[in-house]
Design a protein around this motif. Structure first.
Motif, PDB file in Angstrom:
ATOM      1  N   THR A 138       0.821  -1.207   0.000  1.00  0.00           N
ATOM      2  CA  THR A 138       0.000   0.000   0.000  1.00  0.00           C
ATOM      3  C   THR A 138       0.857   1.261   0.000  1.00  0.00           C
ATOM      4  O   THR A 138       0.590   2.204  -0.742  1.00  0.00           O
ATOM      5  CB  THR A 138      -0.900   0.026   1.244  1.00  0.00           C
ATOM      6  OG1 THR A 138      -1.593  -1.191   1.301  1.00  0.00           O
ATOM      7  CG2 THR A 138      -1.851   1.181   1.196  1.00  0.00           C
ATOM      8  N   LEU A 139       1.880   1.282   0.823  1.00  0.00           N
ATOM      9  CA  LEU A 139       2.629   2.518   1.014  1.00  0.00           C
ATOM     10  C   LEU A 139       3.654   2.755  -0.082  1.00  0.00           C
ATOM     11  O   LEU A 139       3.929   3.892  -0.434  1.00  0.00           O
ATOM     12  CB  LEU A 139       3.341   2.503   2.361  1.00  0.00           C
ATOM     13  CG  LEU A 139       2.432   2.482   3.581  1.00  0.00           C
ATOM     14  CD1 LEU A 139       3.254   2.481   4.839  1.00  0.00           C
ATOM     15  CD2 LEU A 139       1.492   3.665   3.570  1.00  0.00           C
ATOM     16  N   PHE A 140       4.231   1.686  -0.625  1.00  0.00           N
ATOM     17  CA  PHE A 140       5.323   1.885  -1.575  1.00  0.00           C
ATOM     18  C   PHE A 140       5.022   1.408  -2.991  1.00  0.00           C
ATOM     19  O   PHE A 140       5.640   1.868  -3.923  1.00  0.00           O
ATOM     20  CB  PHE A 140       6.579   1.168  -1.074  1.00  0.00           C
ATOM     21  CG  PHE A 140       7.193   1.806   0.118  1.00  0.00           C
ATOM     22  CD1 PHE A 140       8.027   2.899  -0.028  1.00  0.00           C
ATOM     23  CD2 PHE A 140       6.932   1.348   1.376  1.00  0.00           C
ATOM     24  CE1 PHE A 140       8.594   3.510   1.066  1.00  0.00           C
ATOM     25  CE2 PHE A 140       7.499   1.946   2.482  1.00  0.00           C
ATOM     26  CZ  PHE A 140       8.325   3.033   2.330  1.00  0.00           C
ATOM     27  N   PHE A 141       4.095   0.477  -3.141  1.00  0.00           N
ATOM     28  CA  PHE A 141       3.893  -0.108  -4.469  1.00  0.00           C
ATOM     29  C   PHE A 141       2.496   0.128  -5.018  1.00  0.00           C
ATOM     30  O   PHE A 141       1.968  -0.673  -5.770  1.00  0.00           O
ATOM     31  CB  PHE A 141       4.225  -1.604  -4.436  1.00  0.00           C
ATOM     32  CG  PHE A 141       5.697  -1.848  -4.390  1.00  0.00           C
ATOM     33  CD1 PHE A 141       6.423  -2.066  -5.540  1.00  0.00           C
ATOM     34  CD2 PHE A 141       6.373  -1.800  -3.194  1.00  0.00           C
ATOM     35  CE1 PHE A 141       7.780  -2.252  -5.495  1.00  0.00           C
ATOM     36  CE2 PHE A 141       7.740  -1.979  -3.140  1.00  0.00           C
ATOM     37  CZ  PHE A 141       8.451  -2.208  -4.302  1.00  0.00           C
ATOM     38  N   GLY A 142       1.885   1.226  -4.610  1.00  0.00           N
ATOM     39  CA  GLY A 142       0.644   1.645  -5.244  1.00  0.00           C
ATOM     40  C   GLY A 142      -0.586   0.895  -4.811  1.00  0.00           C
ATOM     41  O   GLY A 142      -1.662   1.149  -5.336  1.00  0.00           O
TER      42      GLY A 142
END
Lengths: 409, 121
Positions: free
Chosen positions: A285-289
């Motif tokens: 969620t935070l880094f890969f969309g």
């Protein structure tokens, strides 16, 4: 008659219809079942995948490809005698599994597991005429909520070890708390760069800001460094190999859950794997969309869910891969990595990203900003290392002085 | 009910369900599992020999010092996050302030380092 008691509080002003309650209940139940099933599959996946890496077969009896092995193990533990040591603190001993498992469940609440995050989607779905997100709750402080829950997980581990009234669990739990606390700091600070890019703490907003292609994903938008720090700190936070000193079998038997048996042990086991699943989901969620990705025919929210699951699976695989390939760290190496490398690095990188962002908004040249702030940070790092080496020299001198007369130590 | 409060209510509901499920598991299991007490079963595990002394032995003070250091950095994160969400409101002035703030905190880390707190023997 629902406007009587709370009518004075503006937070309660809107009406709550039957459909809204229904949607909330549906989301809660579906997310709950999904989480439990995915944890069961994760245990199986880990055992099977690591067997493949070690040239073994792994579970293959219960069900096709042994997929029901976790279920069988769970049933077995369900029927085992439960032992509580005589010297334990009985109340805390019984409380600890709850403290471990409930935060593990709660982290999943803020993860957007689907929705239309395509080219021009806004991540909402419409069910029964109500627009809603495909996540259990979109708390405005989502990221802080995640950090709070992973902090709370320390209590479960700490109290489980302490309440056993036994030596191995106590040592394991003290180690675990110091480790989790150390990496918690690096975890939080590496997230600051992500928040900087999005300008919001809500997990839905963070996922939404990453739509429209891979270059918008935070892993690239913040530079790779915060992601790497987060992945390392996350692995340590999960007490997974190579950071599994908490239950280093050769030294501590089982670590904090040595005295636990039957279902209470199973609950700790469940919490551990659930944390792995939710941590992967948080990374996605935070880094890969999150659910972001191209959408084709069919409902867009289903495509979002598909992309999310695919990315989740990749990270679950990465965690197992870590376990199969990396040897365990020593405790001093672990603490050095956390405090002397990850924390200063995450702080420095955060300032670097902030400087670039502010420069972009003012229309300054990126190269100039990068060179100036990079030089400032390099100077800081240089001063720091100079101070450290000076102190080391001094310490060695002092040691040599005190050691020389008749071996004072 | 406002959107803000509703999301937290959902979180509470989820947590309550988690507690309920764990409690149900433990309750059901206590109904079906056997209980055949023997005094030896309730002795602490100590690699096969009878335990010596109490289980609550002293832990190294270093762990405690790390917890104190953690509090420092966690409080720092509490100050950094709001600034990160409102980056433009403070602009260049805020950036310089943040540089100074983090520099002072790193001095704290450096002091701990110099004092040998971070050195694990």
């Amino acid at each position: 008659m629902r406007t009587n008691v709370f009518a004075l509080d503006p937070l309660f002003l809107d009406d709550v219809g039957f459909e809204e309650v229904g949607i909330v209940l549906l989301k809660v139940v579906v997310a709950f079942v999904m989480l439990l099933v995915s944890v069961m599959l994760m245990v199986w996946f880990e055992r099977k995948f690591i067997s493949d890496m070690q040239n073994r077969i792994g579970p293959n009896v219960a069900g096709p490809f042994g997929i029901l092995q976790t279920f069988a193990d769970g049933i077995k533990l369900f029927f085992k005698e439960d032992l509580i040591p005589e010297r334990s603190d009985r109340f805390v001993f019984k409380l600890a599994p709850y403290l471990s498992l409930v935060p593990a469940f709660l982290v999943f609440v803020i993860v957007p597991i689907g929705g239309d995050f395509g080219e021009d989607g806004d991540g909402t779905v419409t069910w029964f005429g109500h627009e809603t997100f495909l996540q259990v709750a979109d708390a405005p402080v989502g990221v802080l909520f995640f950090l709070a829950m992973s902090s709370l997980a320390v209590y479960g581990v700490m109290l489980a070890g302490w309440s056993s009234g036994s030596k191995y669990p106590l040592l394991g739990s003290v180690r675990a708390s110091a480790q989790m606390v150390s990496y918690e700091a690096a975890l939080g600070l590496s997230l600051a760069a992500v928040i900087l890019k999005t300008g919001s703490l809500s997990s839905h907003d963070i996922a939404l800001a990453q739509t429209g292609g891979i270059v918008n994903w935070n892993v690239l938008a913040t530079g790779i460094v915060p992601f790497v720090i987060f992945l390392i700190a996350g692995t340590a936070e999960l007490n997974r190999p190579p950071f599994d000193l908490v239950e280093a079998e050769q030294e501590l038997v089982g670590g904090f859950h040595t005295e636990y048996s039957s279902l209470r042990f199973a609950l700790f086991f469940l919490a551990e794997f659930m944390n792995t699943v939710t941590m992967s989901a948080i990374i996605v969620t935070l880094f890969f969309g999150g659910p972001a990705g191209p959408t084709y025919a069919g409902p867009a929210w289903l495509w979002g869910m598909f992309w999310f699951m695919l990315k989740l699976l990749v990270f679950l695989g990465v965690f197992v891969w870590f376990r199969a390939t990396l040897p365990r760290l020593r405790y001093d190496q672990l603490m050095d990595l956390g405090w002397k490398i990850l924390i200063p690095l995450s702080l420095g990188w955060f300032l670097f990203v902030a400087a670039l962002e502010i420069g972009d908004n003012r229309g300054w040249s990126r190269v100039v900003v990068a060179i100036v702030s990079g030089a400032a940070l390099a100077l800081g790092a240089l001063l720091m290392s100079a101070a450290i080496s000076a102190s080391r020299r001094q310490r060695l001198d002092e040691q040599a002085e005190s050691d020389s007369p008749v071996g004072a130590r | 009910m406002s959107e803000f409060l509703r999301s937290y209510l959902t979180v509470g509901l989820f947590g309550a369900l988690a507690v309920l499920v764990v409690g149900t598991f433990l309750g059901l299991s206590s109904l079906v599992r056997p209980t055949r007490p023997q005094p030896q079963k309730y002795i602490n595990y100590e690699s096969g020999v009878d335990p010596v002394g109490t289980g609550w032995s002293q832990a190294n003070i270093r762990y405690y010092v790390f917890a104190l250091l953690f509090v420092m950095f966690d409080v720092e994160a509490v100050f950094i996050f709001p600034w990160a969400t409102r980056l433009e409101a403070y602009g260049l002035f805020g950036l310089v302030e943040m540089f100074i703030f983090i520099f002072i905190l790193l001095l704290g880390l450096l002091y701990a380092w110099r004092k040998g707190v971070l050195r694990w023997i």
